[in-house]
Design a protein around this motif. Structure first.
Motif, PDB file in Angstrom:
ATOM      1  N   VAL A 199       0.277   0.131  10.954  1.00 30.79           N
ATOM      2  CA  VAL A 199       0.848   0.202   9.614  1.00 30.79           C
ATOM      3  C   VAL A 199       2.360   0.099   9.735  1.00 30.79           C
ATOM      4  CG1 VAL A 199       1.151   1.628   7.547  1.00 30.79           C
ATOM      5  CG2 VAL A 199      -1.055   1.616   8.733  1.00 30.79           C
ATOM      6  N   PHE A 200       2.974  -0.702   8.860  1.00 28.98           N
ATOM      7  CA  PHE A 200       4.423  -0.811   8.762  1.00 28.98           C
ATOM      8  C   PHE A 200       4.834  -0.346   7.368  1.00 28.98           C
ATOM      9  CE2 PHE A 200       3.171  -3.640  12.089  1.00 28.98           C
ATOM     10  CZ  PHE A 200       4.208  -3.620  13.005  1.00 28.98           C
ATOM     11  N   ALA A 201       5.947   0.382   7.287  1.00 27.43           N
ATOM     12  CA  ALA A 201       6.358   0.941   6.004  1.00 27.43           C
ATOM     13  C   ALA A 201       7.849   0.749   5.785  1.00 27.43           C
ATOM     14  CB  ALA A 201       6.004   2.429   5.937  1.00 27.43           C
ATOM     15  N   PRO A 202       8.266   0.511   4.529  1.00 30.38           N
ATOM     16  CA  PRO A 202       9.693   0.371   4.222  1.00 30.38           C
ATOM     17  C   PRO A 202      10.475   1.612   4.627  1.00 30.38           C
ATOM     18  CG  PRO A 202       8.368  -0.357   2.357  1.00 30.38           C
ATOM     19  CD  PRO A 202       7.416   0.294   3.335  1.00 30.38           C
ATOM     20  N   GLY A 203      11.635   1.382   5.225  1.00 31.26           N
ATOM     21  CA  GLY A 203      12.472   2.488   5.667  1.00 31.26           C
ATOM     22  C   GLY A 203      12.104   3.036   7.022  1.00 31.26           C
ATOM     23  N   TYR A 204      11.003   2.548   7.595  1.00 32.85           N
ATOM     24  CA  TYR A 204      10.541   3.036   8.891  1.00 32.85           C
ATOM     25  C   TYR A 204      10.292   1.901   9.876  1.00 32.85           C
ATOM     26  CZ  TYR A 204       9.734   7.394   6.365  1.00 32.85           C
ATOM     27  OH  TYR A 204       9.910   8.525   5.615  1.00 32.85           O
ATOM     28  N   GLY A 205       9.743   0.788   9.420  1.00 30.75           N
ATOM     29  CA  GLY A 205       9.257  -0.228  10.335  1.00 30.75           C
ATOM     30  C   GLY A 205       7.865   0.161  10.795  1.00 30.75           C
ATOM     31  N   GLN A 217       0.826  -1.198   0.000  1.00 26.78           N
ATOM     32  CA  GLN A 217       0.000   0.000   0.000  1.00 26.78           C
ATOM     33  C   GLN A 217       0.867   1.256   0.000  1.00 26.78           C
ATOM     34  OE1 GLN A 217      -2.012  -1.009   3.787  1.00 26.78           O
ATOM     35  NE2 GLN A 217      -3.906  -0.731   2.635  1.00 26.78           N
ATOM     36  N   PRO A 218       0.421   2.352  -0.631  1.00 24.33           N
ATOM     37  CA  PRO A 218       1.101   3.636  -0.480  1.00 24.33           C
ATOM     38  C   PRO A 218       0.581   4.352   0.764  1.00 24.33           C
ATOM     39  CG  PRO A 218      -0.648   3.838  -2.101  1.00 24.33           C
ATOM     40  CD  PRO A 218      -0.641   2.391  -1.650  1.00 24.33           C
ATOM     41  N   VAL A 219       1.457   5.018   1.478  1.00 23.46           N
ATOM     42  CA  VAL A 219       1.050   5.806   2.638  1.00 23.46           C
ATOM     43  C   VAL A 219       1.740   7.171   2.569  1.00 23.46           C
ATOM     44  CG1 VAL A 219       0.612   3.848   4.167  1.00 23.46           C
ATOM     45  CG2 VAL A 219       2.903   4.819   4.052  1.00 23.46           C
ATOM     46  N   ASP A 220       1.171   8.137   3.258  1.00 20.01           N
ATOM     47  CA  ASP A 220       1.757   9.475   3.319  1.00 20.01           C
ATOM     48  C   ASP A 220       2.869   9.479   4.355  1.00 20.01           C
ATOM     49  OD1 ASP A 220       0.069  10.603   1.379  1.00 20.01           O
ATOM     50  OD2 ASP A 220      -1.512  10.922   2.868  1.00 20.01           O
ATOM     51  N   GLY A 221       4.109   9.623   3.915  1.00 17.55           N
ATOM     52  CA  GLY A 221       5.238   9.682   4.820  1.00 17.55           C
ATOM     53  C   GLY A 221       5.529  11.098   5.275  1.00 17.55           C
ATOM     54  N   PRO A 222       6.525  11.276   6.119  1.00 10.30           N
ATOM     55  CA  PRO A 222       6.861  12.616   6.611  1.00 10.30           C
ATOM     56  C   PRO A 222       7.187  13.607   5.497  1.00 10.30           C
ATOM     57  CG  PRO A 222       7.932  10.938   7.947  1.00 10.30           C
ATOM     58  CD  PRO A 222       7.334  10.235   6.776  1.00 10.30           C
ATOM     59  N   TYR A 223       7.805  13.106   4.414  1.00  8.63           N
ATOM     60  CA  TYR A 223       8.203  13.997   3.330  1.00  8.63           C
ATOM     61  C   TYR A 223       7.763  13.467   1.971  1.00  8.63           C
ATOM     62  CZ  TYR A 223      11.116  16.235   6.862  1.00  8.63           C
ATOM     63  OH  TYR A 223      11.556  16.891   7.996  1.00  8.63           O
ATOM     64  N   GLY A 224       6.595  12.849   1.903  1.00  2.00           N
ATOM     65  CA  GLY A 224       6.081  12.367   0.627  1.00  2.00           C
ATOM     66  C   GLY A 224       5.548  10.953   0.722  1.00  2.00           C
ATOM     67  N   LYS A 225       5.096  10.439  -0.395  1.00  2.00           N
ATOM     68  CA  LYS A 225       4.514   9.107  -0.448  1.00  2.00           C
ATOM     69  C   LYS A 225       5.568   8.029  -0.194  1.00  2.00           C
ATOM     70  CE  LYS A 225       0.129   9.811  -1.591  1.00  2.00           C
ATOM     71  NZ  LYS A 225      -1.013   9.336  -0.760  1.00  2.00           N
ATOM     72  N   VAL A 226       5.140   6.981   0.507  1.00  6.13           N
ATOM     73  CA  VAL A 226       5.979   5.815   0.757  1.00  6.13           C
ATOM     74  C   VAL A 226       5.238   4.602   0.197  1.00  6.13           C
ATOM     75  CG1 VAL A 226       7.110   4.392   2.492  1.00  6.13           C
ATOM     76  CG2 VAL A 226       6.947   6.862   2.839  1.00  6.13           C
ATOM     77  N   LYS A 227       5.895   3.844  -0.663  1.00  6.58           N
ATOM     78  CA  LYS A 227       5.270   2.677  -1.270  1.00  6.58           C
ATOM     79  C   LYS A 227       5.604   1.410  -0.489  1.00  6.58           C
ATOM     80  CE  LYS A 227       5.529   4.607  -5.959  1.00  6.58           C
ATOM     81  NZ  LYS A 227       6.069   4.393  -7.333  1.00  6.58           N
ATOM     82  N   GLY A 228       4.738   0.411  -0.630  1.00  3.65           N
ATOM     83  CA  GLY A 228       5.025  -0.907  -0.075  1.00  3.65           C
ATOM     84  C   GLY A 228       4.667  -1.090   1.386  1.00  3.65           C
ATOM     85  N   ALA A 229       3.756  -0.291   1.909  1.00  2.00           N
ATOM     86  CA  ALA A 229       3.380  -0.410   3.320  1.00  2.00           C
ATOM     87  C   ALA A 229       2.427  -1.587   3.536  1.00  2.00           C
ATOM     88  CB  ALA A 229       2.735   0.881   3.810  1.00  2.00           C
ATOM     89  N   MET A 230       2.333  -1.995   4.792  1.00  9.26           N
ATOM     90  CA  MET A 230       1.486  -3.126   5.184  1.00  9.26           C
ATOM     91  C   MET A 230       0.595  -2.708   6.348  1.00  9.26           C
ATOM     92  SD  MET A 230       2.687  -6.863   6.655  1.00  9.26           S
ATOM     93  CE  MET A 230       3.306  -6.275   8.235  1.00  9.26           C
ATOM     94  N   THR A 231      -0.666  -3.094   6.291  1.00  8.27           N
ATOM     95  CA  THR A 231      -1.608  -2.843   7.381  1.00  8.27           C
ATOM     96  C   THR A 231      -1.935  -4.166   8.061  1.00  8.27           C
ATOM     97  OG1 THR A 231      -2.602  -0.957   6.237  1.00  8.27           O
ATOM     98  CG2 THR A 231      -3.873  -1.933   8.023  1.00  8.27           C
ATOM     99  N   VAL A 232      -1.925  -4.163   9.397  1.00 10.46           N
ATOM    100  CA  VAL A 232      -2.241  -5.366  10.153  1.00 10.46           C
ATOM    101  C   VAL A 232      -3.275  -5.044  11.232  1.00 10.46           C
ATOM    102  CG1 VAL A 232       0.114  -6.218   9.797  1.00 10.46           C
ATOM    103  CG2 VAL A 232      -0.462  -5.069  11.949  1.00 10.46           C
ATOM    104  N   ARG A 233      -3.947  -6.084  11.700  1.00  7.22           N
ATOM    105  CA  ARG A 233      -4.821  -5.974  12.872  1.00  7.22           C
ATOM    106  C   ARG A 233      -4.179  -6.782  13.988  1.00  7.22           C
ATOM    107  NH1 ARG A 233      -9.104  -8.639  11.378  1.00  7.22           N
ATOM    108  NH2 ARG A 233      -8.688 -10.453  12.683  1.00  7.22           N
TER     109      ARG A 233
END
Length: 452
Positions: free
Chosen positions: A248-254, A220-236
């Motif tokens: 939500v977990f995102a590449p480059g952030y965890g 999934q794409p998510v809004d990062g601190p300085y722009g869009k971040v691709k490849g995110a994952m949503t979990v319950r």
């Protein structure tokens, strides 16, 4: 892992072996050891207010959906390159938001060195991640988390040392666990290649610490601190009181966000080196930092006006993450309304913390952490002078945390070690007069640090 996300057993300590032996039958799976198929067992719902297990069972997933039931092999465990849990690549992450109606901020930092933990009878070297949470600017929780990557690329959680604070003093260590103790298994915290429907348990000691994660969506794409971040994952995430939470977990952030905007929420403000920008700090950011230090040392109409002018000038000239901008505006408005009395202490501290976070975009983490040492020394002088024992003790903890992150880079570390030991003795003895006496000497030592 922060307290508002952890449902803990309260009251008397009970061994995991005793708890697991008392599991009842049900549709879910009990806590077993990695590499073994877990028996069908009930994971009891635990009352979040009393810490007592009831007779009902959590709606855990069937074993066929679990991706964490194979035995991990650890050949190069500290090379953690999983993009959704990049522990060895991200040196510091700042998160912000609100919990229980109060401003909430965390610093998650990769510490130097490793810890060796026995997993299934074999020593595994793990990275150490320092988690420091601040509620209303004050120390709330500290945890040392241990992570290792298996050969297949999955990341495993090998435990944590937890310290929960109340008024600057450790209230309890609930949530502490370590793989290999009391039958605690290593726990998968991130699959190698997660897919929708995957289920795993980042913590798996039913009735002590327990979380079961189900992947809801990937790529999934998510809004990062300085722009869009691709490849995110949503979990319950299912907690042991029966509540659920979305993360939500995102590449480059965890871990990227947890909770909802309408309630308790934490989200990434920025991470290093993911959000680093080459070049020196902008002159207007440097001016904002000077103004924030002035208002922290001496809040009043004149110094607060300087911060307001510097903040307005800086945010008009440079990109500022939405979350940090909201937090800074909230805290600066609170400071403007507080005047120059006791009510200004908290907002002035939070404004100063926000500005150090903004500087991470342009300056090395150790340089910013050095100035966090200076920040906590200033706050210590303020709180000790006011006779606020708990706050001053919390300030000493803030100093110790930042020092733990930079000490290995400082050739003249012994002098600061000595001053911090004196301060810890004074804090434990609730001697605010001694802390006030020691603060100027520590400030001098910090100003003279080399290597940062």
């Amino acid at each position: 892992m922060n307290t508002h996300r952890r449902i803990l057993l309260t009251g008397a300590s009970v061994t995991a072996a005793a708890l697991l032996a008392g599991a009842c039958s049900g549709d879910g799976d009990g806590g077993g050891t990695a590499g073994r198929t877990e028996p069908s067992a009930c994971v009891h719902v635990v009352d979040g207010s009393t810490g007592r297990a009831g007779s009902s069972c959590l709606p855990t997933a069937p074993a066929k959906d679990r991706v964490d039931l194979t035995e991990p092999r650890f050949t190069h465990p500290t090379q953690i390159t999983n993009p959704l849990h990049p522990t060895s690549e991200v040196t510091q992450t700042i998160m912000g938001g609100q919990v229980d109606g109060k401003p909430f901020r965390t610093e998650v930092s990769l510490l130097p060195g490793t810890k060796t933990i026995e997993v299934d009878g074999k020593p595994v070297e793990a990275h150490i991640s320092q988690y420091a949470a601040f509620s209303d600017g004050r120390i709330h929780e500290v945890a040392l988390d241990w992570y290792a990557q298996a050969d297949d690329g999955s990341v495993w959680y090998l435990g944590e040392d937890v310290f929960n604070y109340d008024n600057g003093v450790v209230a309890d260590t609930e949530g502490t666990w370590q793989a290999g103790r009391d039958n605690a298994p290593a726990a998968m915290i991130m699959p190698a290649d997660p897919e929708k429907g995957d289920v795993y348990r980042p913590e798996n000691l039913p009735e002590i610490v327990f979380e079961e994660v189900t992947v809801q969506a990937v790529d999934q794409p998510v809004d990062g601190p300085y722009g869009k971040v691709k490849g995110a994952m949503t979990v319950r995430e299912l907690h042991m009181d029966g509540s659920t939470e979305e993360k939500v977990f995102a590449p480059g952030y965890g871990e990227f966000s947890t909770g909802t905007k309408g309630g308790d929420l934490e989200a990434v403000s920025l991470a290093m080196p993911t959000d680093a920008k080459p070049g020196p700090p902008p002159a207007r950011l440097t001016a904002l930092d000077r103004a924030a230090v002035g208002a922290h040392e001496s809040p009043g109409a004149a110094t607060v006006r300087e911060v307001r002018a510097a903040w307005d000038a800086y945010r008009a000239s440079d990109a500022v993450p939405d979350l940090l901008e909201r937090q800074m505006e909230r805290d600066l408005v609170a400071l403007e309304k507080a005047g120059d009395g006791e009510r200004a202490v908290g907002p002035a501290l939070r404004v100063a913390q926000n500005v150090t976070d903004l500087r991470l975009r342009y300056e090395p983490v150790p340089t910013v952490d050095r100035d966090r040492l200076a920040l906590w020394t200033r706050q210590l002088a303020i709180d000790a002078k006011a006779g606020n024992e708990g706050a001053a003790a919390g300030d000493v903890t803030g100093l110790e945390l930042a020092w733990e992150r930079v000490r290995h880079q400082v050739p003249n570390a012994a002098s600061v070690d000595t001053e911090l030991r004196k301060l810890r003795t004074a804090a434990d003895g609730k001697d605010t007069a001694e802390m006030q006496h020691l603060a100027p000497e520590l400030a001098q030592r910090i100003a003279g640090l080399k290597g940062l």
